[in-house]
Design an enzyme around this catalytic site. Structure first.
Site, mmCIF file in Angstrom:
data_model
loop_
_atom_site.group_PDB
_atom_site.id
_atom_site.type_symbol
_atom_site.label_atom_id
_atom_site.label_comp_id
_atom_site.label_asym_id
_atom_site.label_seq_id
_atom_site.Cartn_x
_atom_site.Cartn_y
_atom_site.Cartn_z
ATOM 1 N N LYS A 274 19.154 -24.541 -14.804
ATOM 2 C CA LYS A 274 18.690 -24.232 -16.152
ATOM 3 C C LYS A 274 17.192 -23.947 -16.057
ATOM 4 O O LYS A 274 16.381 -24.860 -15.907
ATOM 5 C CB LYS A 274 18.974 -25.402 -17.099
ATOM 6 N N ARG B 297 14.836 -14.915 -28.650
ATOM 7 C CA ARG B 297 15.964 -15.581 -29.274
ATOM 8 C C ARG B 297 15.682 -15.874 -30.750
ATOM 9 O O ARG B 297 16.571 -15.791 -31.590
ATOM 10 C CB ARG B 297 16.231 -16.876 -28.510
ATOM 11 N N ALA C 116 0.830 -1.207 0.000
ATOM 12 C CA ALA C 116 0.000 0.000 0.000
ATOM 13 C C ALA C 116 0.866 1.259 0.000
ATOM 14 O O ALA C 116 0.524 2.269 -0.623
ATOM 15 C CB ALA C 116 -0.925 0.004 1.215
ATOM 16 N N ASP D 28 2.142 1.696 -3.486
ATOM 17 C CA ASP D 28 1.072 2.217 -4.336
ATOM 18 C C ASP D 28 0.858 3.706 -4.100
ATOM 19 O O ASP D 28 0.603 4.466 -5.033
ATOM 20 C CB ASP D 28 -0.240 1.463 -4.067
HETATM 21 S S1 IVH Z 1 23.541 -20.009 -20.839
HETATM 22 C C1 IVH Z 1 25.286 -20.588 -25.201
HETATM 23 N N1 IVH Z 1 22.330 -20.240 -18.566
HETATM 24 O O1 IVH Z 1 18.765 -22.766 -22.045
HETATM 25 C C2 IVH Z 1 23.996 -20.676 -24.539
HETATM 26 N N2 IVH Z 1 21.106 -20.747 -20.528
HETATM 27 O O2 IVH Z 1 19.800 -24.480 -24.471
HETATM 28 C C3 IVH Z 1 24.137 -20.008 -23.246
HETATM 29 N N3 IVH Z 1 18.781 -21.365 -20.136
HETATM 30 O O3 IVH Z 1 17.475 -21.057 -24.533
HETATM 31 C C4 IVH Z 1 22.968 -20.198 -22.441
HETATM 32 N N4 IVH Z 1 18.835 -21.189 -17.943
HETATM 33 O O4 IVH Z 1 17.590 -19.606 -22.488
HETATM 34 C C5 IVH Z 1 22.222 -20.368 -19.890
HETATM 35 N N5 IVH Z 1 21.385 -20.364 -16.462
HETATM 36 C C6 IVH Z 1 21.266 -20.497 -17.788
HETATM 37 C C7 IVH Z 1 20.068 -20.875 -18.403
HETATM 38 C C8 IVH Z 1 20.036 -20.997 -19.793
HETATM 39 C C9 IVH Z 1 18.086 -21.468 -18.995
HETATM 40 C C10 IVH Z 1 18.224 -21.622 -21.493
HETATM 41 C C11 IVH Z 1 18.587 -20.562 -22.483
HETATM 42 C C12 IVH Z 1 18.644 -21.248 -23.820
HETATM 43 C C13 IVH Z 1 18.743 -22.662 -23.439
HETATM 44 C C14 IVH Z 1 20.008 -23.215 -23.995
#
Ligand code: IVH
Length: 673
Positions: A115, A136, A34, A37
């Protein structure tokens, strides 16, 4: 132009940026929503009065761009690559060995990161300001989604701190956190709106909206994981250093990212994250392992769209396809009838799944699910597996539709589905339907409620089926002697159960309220009710108007609570529990410390500045009772023009009288206006 207005604009923007950063990037808010806001409202008011001073990076300008006709293509200055996949320690070791051989190094340090299962996005900052955000795409060419990305609160519109390169690109993953995803779908289901299939699709679809207002309504956030390129001469030495700088500039980076000094440490990291996968706030599909030193990364280079210096270690999928063998309808504590898909057992994300909730019939319709369908099953962090989608192309001929039963599968009473509700319910009173009774008892005994140790599902089923227990109070009448004669129940376990029941009687008011299982009253609401009323009697006597004063209690919940206590069966069940000896330590009621607590007020005549109902609500909010007639117990009468007999009565009984202006003053003093 340095004047008071500009100074205030600058101060407000800096303050809002700071709090936005605390909340959305650091996950450590310093002020209440709040208050945030209020600051934003002040900024917007000032900018409305001085539109020429609006800047594109002002915190007020996140949403606002008009819908696009189409997305514009953007060519990436440095290609956005994908990753080679590994799934076993040996594959990872082979990759690390290849890196070491190429570099001629004995040992290598790595940076390990979860990841994230989201959508890759590149952001370009110029002079610290966000100027472009792109998807991308195919790695070479993506789409300009700047207007959408600007609505993501975790993405700074302008950076903070020192040493920011004049122009650079940062890359990361836009995603929806598990809790936000569940909450979004829950709300969508309640409103009969479209739900998101899974967090990743949700994130991708949200970024692909032509109208940024739609994107803004989705709970997106972002982790930044690398620098694409930088201009101005400065370059970090390592991936870890790049992450530190990015965080210092206000970009959101993943605190789980860690340096691994060798391959064993990498493997330990991978195992640790795998263990904690469920409890992470977001979906991941593995770990990314990167060679930490950036000059080594450059030396290793890339082969066809994949860098040699990084690898994805993938975990087992949390999605799998299987067949729907049938649908069962389960009856919940409140009579809600939930369709549950019976699946051909399938291994998903590390466990075998044979049931998936279908939530309600709207969801069945939305999925267009039939018996015999092949479906995509998804196990998100929240344990209950879900049917994410139907593979309609593989539908067998004559696959039967799924129909809501006309009568409750547990008690045979008619099933009712109010038109405006998504949920169908058994129309029997909870005491009359064995399924509702079982679920109600389970809830009553559960850990966050009365916490009755040893009273599990099977026992409850047995008690209900044998007619030993009808209401929660019956539990406290169970005797060890009789219990020990039940199948699978020895003397010792019977004694233990009676002891556990006895021990559970010493509880807290909040737990007891929660244990009653009143619809819409979860743990947090139960706690608020306990704090507010301090005792059961005050809660039981509260009208919906009085209940609405409690934080988090809106009109619907207030109605449900009042209706619960007004129902004679419930009133009896509660009385019996209190008689059984359930007790809690006294707590000081917030209601008692409200400024008008204990006073009865009467409103009469016409009010001009607000309706009588509004005035009534405000007085109740300050703790007063508002009555319809004047008596010796009346603390105060508010009389407007046209007041008649009540005013006369007040004068006769010497009850103090005030007019509307005085009432307004009083409300103002107590911040109720
Ligand atoms: S580094 C050279 N770090 O995974 C590629 N990628 O297959 C460098 N992704 O579409 C990517 N978490 O968006 C990197 N901590 C992370 C990530 C990550 C998810 C995704 C990225 C890309 C895919 C690569």
């Amino acid at each position: 132009m340095s004047d008071g207005v500009q100074a205030r604009l600058d101060a407000l923007r800096a303050e809002l940026d700071h709090h936005n950063h605390c909340y959305h990037v650091l996950d450590a808010p310093e002020i209440a929503d709040a208050e945030f806001d209020a600051l934003l409202d002040e900024l917007i008011a000032l900018e409305t009065a001085h539109p020429e001073r609006i800047t594109p990076d002002s915190p007020s300008q996140r949403v606002g761009a008009a819908p696009l006709a189409e997305f514009v293509a953007v060519t990436h200055e440095v290609a956005m690559l994908s990753l080679e996949k590994t799934a076993t320690p040996t594959e990872l070791e082979d990759w690390a060995n290849r890196c070491r051989t190429r570099l001629g190094e004995e040992s290598l340090a790595f940076c390990c990161e979860p990841k994230i299962d989201g959508v890759a996005v590149a952001l370009i900052y110029e002079d610290g300001r966000l100027v472009l955000a792109a998807t991308r795409g195919d790695g070479q060419t993506g789409e300009d989604i700047t207007a959408n990305v600007r609505t993501i609160p975790a993405v700074p519109l302008r950076l903070r701190g020192d040493g920011i390169p004049p122009r650079f690109e940062v890359r990361g993953e836009v995603y929806i956190a598990k809790r936000d995803f569940a909450a979004f779908n829950e709300r969508a289901r309640e409103r009969g709106e479209r739900t998101l299939v899974n967090p990743r699709n949700g994130a991708a679809g949200s970024l692909r909206q032509l109208d940024p207002k739609l994107t803004a309504s989705r709970p997106l956030t972002m982790f930044c994981y690398s620098l694409g390129w930088t201009e101005g001469g400065w370059r970090p030495q390592t991936q870890m250093e790049a992450l530190e700088h990015m965080a210092g500039w206000g970009l959101r980076t993943n605190p789980e990212a860690a340096l691994a000094v060798d391959l064993d440490t990498c493997q330990a990291y991978i195992d640790d994250i795998a263990q904690r996968r469920e409890s992470l706030a977001y979906d991941i599909d593995g770990v990314v392992v990167k060679v930490n030193a950036l000059d080594q990364q450059r030396e290793l280079g890339a082969v066809t769209r994949k860098p040699r210096w990084a690898v994805a270690y993938k975990y087992p999928a949390e999605e799998a396809t299987t067949e729907v063998l049938g649908v069962e309808f389960q009856v919940g504590r409140t009579g809600a009838i939930t369709p549950v898909a019976k699946l051909r057992p399938v291994f998903v994300g590390g466990v075998t799944v044979s049931n998936a909730t279908l939530h309600n019939m709207d969801e069945v319709a939305r999925l267009d699910l039939r018996i015999g369908d092949r479906v995509m099953v998804r196990r998100a962090g929240d344990v209950i597996p879900q049917v994410a989608s139907v593979i309609v192309e593989q539908r067998p001929k004559d696959a039967p539709a799924i129909e809501l039963p006309q009568s409750c599968p547990a008690c045979g009473s008619p099933v009712a589905r109010p038109e405006e509700e998504a949920v169908a319910r058994c129309s029997a009173a909870p005491t009359l339907c064995p399924a509702q009774r079982k679920e109600g008892l389970r809830h009553f005994a559960s850990r966050l409620a009365m916490d009755i140790e040893g009273l599990g599902e099977k026992l409850i089923d047995q008690f209900v089926e044998k007619g030993l227990v009808h209401t929660p109070a019956d539990l406290y009448r169970l005797e060890a002697g009789k219990l020990s004669k039940l199948p699978r129940m020895g003397e010792k376990s019977a004694r233990n159960l009676v002891d556990a029941l006895q021990a559970s009687k010493a509880t807290t008011l909040a737990r007891f309220i929660y244990a009653l299982g009143i619809r819409e009253v979860g743990e947090a609401t139960a706690q608020s009710l306990a704090n507010h009323f301090g005792g059961l009697d005050a809660l039981r006597a509260a009208t919906p108007e009085v209940l609405e004063v409690v934080p988090d209690v809106g009109p619907i919940v207030a109605e449900k609570i009042a209706a619960y206590f007004n129902n004679p069966d419930n009133a009896k069940a509660v009385d019996e529990l209190v008689e059984a000896g359930i007790a809690w330590p006294a707590i000081e009621a917030v209601a008692d410390s409200l400024p008008l607590a204990g006073q009865t007020w009467v409103l009469t005549g016409t009010l001009e500045r607000m309706s009588r109902n509004e005035a009534k609500d405000k007085l109740i909010g300050l703790g007063a009772k508002v009555a319809g007639s004047v008596s010796g117990k009346t603390a105060q009468v508010v009389a407007g023009p046209g007041a008649g007999s009540k005013l006369a009565k007040a004068e006769q009984l010497a009850v103090p009288v005030m007019d509307e202006a005085e009432l307004m003053d009083l409300l103002r003093i107590h911040d109720a206006l």
